[in-house]
Scaffold this motif. Structure first.
Motif, PDB file in Angstrom:
ATOM      1  N   LEU A 188      15.334  -0.367   1.015  1.00 34.22           N
ATOM      2  CA  LEU A 188      16.786  -0.527   0.945  1.00 34.22           C
ATOM      3  C   LEU A 188      17.240  -1.078  -0.403  1.00 34.22           C
ATOM      4  CD1 LEU A 188      17.412  -2.052   4.488  1.00 34.22           C
ATOM      5  CD2 LEU A 188      17.361   0.350   3.818  1.00 34.22           C
ATOM      6  N   ALA A 189      16.360  -1.762  -1.099  1.00 33.19           N
ATOM      7  CA  ALA A 189      16.727  -2.330  -2.393  1.00 33.19           C
ATOM      8  C   ALA A 189      16.896  -1.258  -3.453  1.00 33.19           C
ATOM      9  CB  ALA A 189      15.674  -3.346  -2.829  1.00 33.19           C
ATOM     10  N   THR A 190      16.096  -0.204  -3.368  1.00 33.83           N
ATOM     11  CA  THR A 190      16.144   0.876  -4.357  1.00 33.83           C
ATOM     12  C   THR A 190      16.733   2.167  -3.791  1.00 33.83           C
ATOM     13  OG1 THR A 190      13.879   1.559  -3.799  1.00 33.83           O
ATOM     14  CG2 THR A 190      14.145  -0.074  -5.558  1.00 33.83           C
ATOM     15  N   ASP A 191      17.136   2.154  -2.509  1.00 26.87           N
ATOM     16  CA  ASP A 191      17.695   3.351  -1.850  1.00 26.87           C
ATOM     17  C   ASP A 191      16.727   4.532  -1.928  1.00 26.87           C
ATOM     18  OD1 ASP A 191      19.974   1.952  -1.259  1.00 26.87           O
ATOM     19  OD2 ASP A 191      21.143   2.772  -2.918  1.00 26.87           O
ATOM     20  N   THR A 192      15.453   4.278  -1.686  1.00 22.93           N
ATOM     21  CA  THR A 192      14.464   5.357  -1.761  1.00 22.93           C
ATOM     22  C   THR A 192      13.645   5.435  -0.479  1.00 22.93           C
ATOM     23  OG1 THR A 192      12.829   3.892  -2.793  1.00 22.93           O
ATOM     24  CG2 THR A 192      14.225   5.202  -4.267  1.00 22.93           C
ATOM     25  N   LEU A 193      13.198   6.643  -0.198  1.00 28.24           N
ATOM     26  CA  LEU A 193      12.233   6.907   0.860  1.00 28.24           C
ATOM     27  C   LEU A 193      10.979   7.449   0.187  1.00 28.24           C
ATOM     28  CD1 LEU A 193      11.437   7.316   3.905  1.00 28.24           C
ATOM     29  CD2 LEU A 193      12.277   9.672   3.619  1.00 28.24           C
ATOM     30  N   THR A 194       9.880   6.735   0.321  1.00 29.11           N
ATOM     31  CA  THR A 194       8.598   7.196  -0.201  1.00 29.11           C
ATOM     32  C   THR A 194       7.715   7.541   0.993  1.00 29.11           C
ATOM     33  OG1 THR A 194       8.803   5.749  -2.131  1.00 29.11           O
ATOM     34  CG2 THR A 194       6.613   6.614  -1.637  1.00 29.11           C
ATOM     35  N   VAL A 242       0.855  -1.186   0.000  1.00 29.64           N
ATOM     36  CA  VAL A 242       0.000   0.000   0.000  1.00 29.64           C
ATOM     37  C   VAL A 242       0.892   1.237   0.000  1.00 29.64           C
ATOM     38  CG1 VAL A 242      -1.756   1.309   1.263  1.00 29.64           C
ATOM     39  CG2 VAL A 242      -1.839  -1.194   1.258  1.00 29.64           C
ATOM     40  N   ALA A 243       0.596   2.185  -0.852  1.00 30.98           N
ATOM     41  CA  ALA A 243       1.368   3.423  -0.875  1.00 30.98           C
ATOM     42  C   ALA A 243       1.130   4.201   0.415  1.00 30.98           C
ATOM     43  CB  ALA A 243       0.966   4.264  -2.080  1.00 30.98           C
ATOM     44  N   PRO A 244       2.136   4.951   0.909  1.00 27.48           N
ATOM     45  CA  PRO A 244       1.946   5.737   2.130  1.00 27.48           C
ATOM     46  C   PRO A 244       0.725   6.655   2.079  1.00 27.48           C
ATOM     47  CG  PRO A 244       4.269   5.645   1.577  1.00 27.48           C
ATOM     48  CD  PRO A 244       3.539   5.000   0.435  1.00 27.48           C
ATOM     49  N   SER A 245       0.461   7.257   0.917  1.00 24.53           N
ATOM     50  CA  SER A 245      -0.693   8.146   0.808  1.00 24.53           C
ATOM     51  C   SER A 245      -1.998   7.393   1.017  1.00 24.53           C
ATOM     52  CB  SER A 245      -0.699   8.828  -0.560  1.00 24.53           C
ATOM     53  OG  SER A 245      -0.788   7.865  -1.602  1.00 24.53           O
TER      54      SER A 245
END
Length: 395
Positions: free
Chosen positions: A267-273, A235-238
């Motif tokens: 951690l796999a994509t080095d992203t914070l959403t 689920v997306a944070p939004s």
């Protein structure tokens, strides 16, 4: 409608007088007030021993006695913390202003003049005993409330990640995790949590309910029961915030709301959403592109309608890089809104420099220096609840 008089049948009175006739006369008078548990002493020294043995609720104390007079006995009682609040009613034939002042200076609660007037004596004895009963009831109520608040605080703290949990999550995801939580009163309205979403994804949540104290704390318990109803996987944070907002709208009383930040670290994509609901702007730090420079530090956009205000609230996802060596700093608004006598509130725009100064003191664990700096400039007790969370990826 008149308030009924309190029963004094369970009260104990100690009469200290060297004259047997006076002792018997006083006992006869105060029995008219319903008091039957009466003890006697003939001088101040015997009186002190009787106080420890008999545990009276009131002492009727003569002034002029052999061995130890009434003033000396009363002063000795007041030096003992156990008997600081014990009512002492002096009885004296000395009616000058100086002598009456001497009774109060010795620690007396009141006095009655000899010869004893039965009506006045009963009224003053009743007044002192009723006041003591009310004081004891209030003290017992306060103690019970403090005990229950202490239990409630322990329950609220148990909702937050404990140190062992932080260490386990940090080791699993290759992170440095530090947190600080303090309420402005016994209970508070801040909440934060960590939510593993598999081996490579971690959910981060911080919520701050409006106000503080019992009402705000109850809302944190409501929140905790709701979180498990909405799985965070896939689920997306939004979307997750929208679900939580709708549920809080159903349970929060009118006028109550919360700010929030919910992010998923991949951690796999080095992203914070992440998506936000009007929370204070988090700080994101990423390694500098040029070797030797400090990290690039900036405030994140945390705009969004607060939770619990409207069912039609819409939240937006934002994605940013958070590679190894980067960090995220989350905090509640007490950090930027609480100030002291010499320093005003820190303010939102000053937070990046606030973080840089702490990193210069302790690169591995800057939250400690940040809290030291905050409390050095802030008046206590805090006017609002404070939560601060440091999340850093190990280089």
């Amino acid at each position: 409608m008149p308030v009924p008089a309190l029963s004094l049948s369970d009260c104990r009175v100690l009469i200290v007088d060297d004259n047997e006739f006076n002792r018997k006369s006083l006992a006869l008078v105060i029995r008219r007030a319903g008091i039957t548990d009466i003890a006697f002493a003939e001088n101040g020294r015997e009186g002190l021993a009787a106080v420890d043995r008999f545990r009276p609720d009131l002492v009727l104390l003569d002034v002029d006695m052999p061995v130890m007079n009434g003033w000396e006995m009363c002063e000795a009682l007041r030096r003992n913390a156990t008997h600081e609040e014990l009512p002492v009613l002096f009885q004296t034939a000395l009616d000058s202003d100086e002598e009456q002042v001497r009774c109060f200076e010795a620690g007396g609660s009141d006095f009655i003049s000899k010869p004893i007037k039965p009506g006045e004596c009963v009224a003053r004895v009743r007044h002192q005993l009723e006041k003591r009963k009310l004081f004891n009831d209030l003290a017992a109520f306060r103690e019970r409330v403090q005990r229950e608040l202490s239990h409630a605080r322990a329950m609220q703290t148990s909702l937050l990640p404990e140190k062992r949990r932080l260490a386990e999550v940090a080791d699993r995801y290759g992170l440095t995790l530090d947190a600080h939580f303090e309420t402005s009163s016994e209970l508070g309205g801040d909440f934060w949590g960590l939510y593993p979403l598999g081996d490579r994804r971690l959910g981060l949540l911080i919520v701050d309910f409006a106000g503080h104290g019992i009402t705000a704390a109850i809302n944190t318990f409501r929140l905790h029961t709701l979180i498990d109803r909405f799985p965070m996987h896939h689920v997306a944070p939004s979307q997750w915030l929208a679900q939580l907002n709708a549920a809080l709208k159903d349970v929060l009383p009118t006028g109550q709301f919360a700010t929030a930040f919910f992010g998923i670290l991949d951690l796999a994509t080095d992203t914070l959403t992440f998506a936000a609901a009007g929370s204070p702007n988090p700080v994101l730090g990423t390694p500098a592109s040029t070797k030797g420079d400090g990290p690039d530090i900036r405030l994140l956009d945390s705009a969004g309608l607060v939770l619990g205000a409207s069912r039609r609230a819409h939240y937006v996802d934002r994605s940013l890089r958070l590679p190894r060596g980067g960090f995220l700093f989350l905090y509640s608004d007490a950090l930027i809104e609480c100030g002291g006598d010499e320093h005003g509130p820190l303010g939102q725009d000053a937070v990046p420099d606030f973080v840089r100064e702490a990193l210069a003191k302790d690169r591995a664990h800057p939250l400690g220096p940040m809290m030291d700096s905050f409390y050095a400039r802030t008046r206590l007790p805090l006017r609002d609840d404070l939560t601060a969370v440091w999340v850093a990826r190990r280089a």
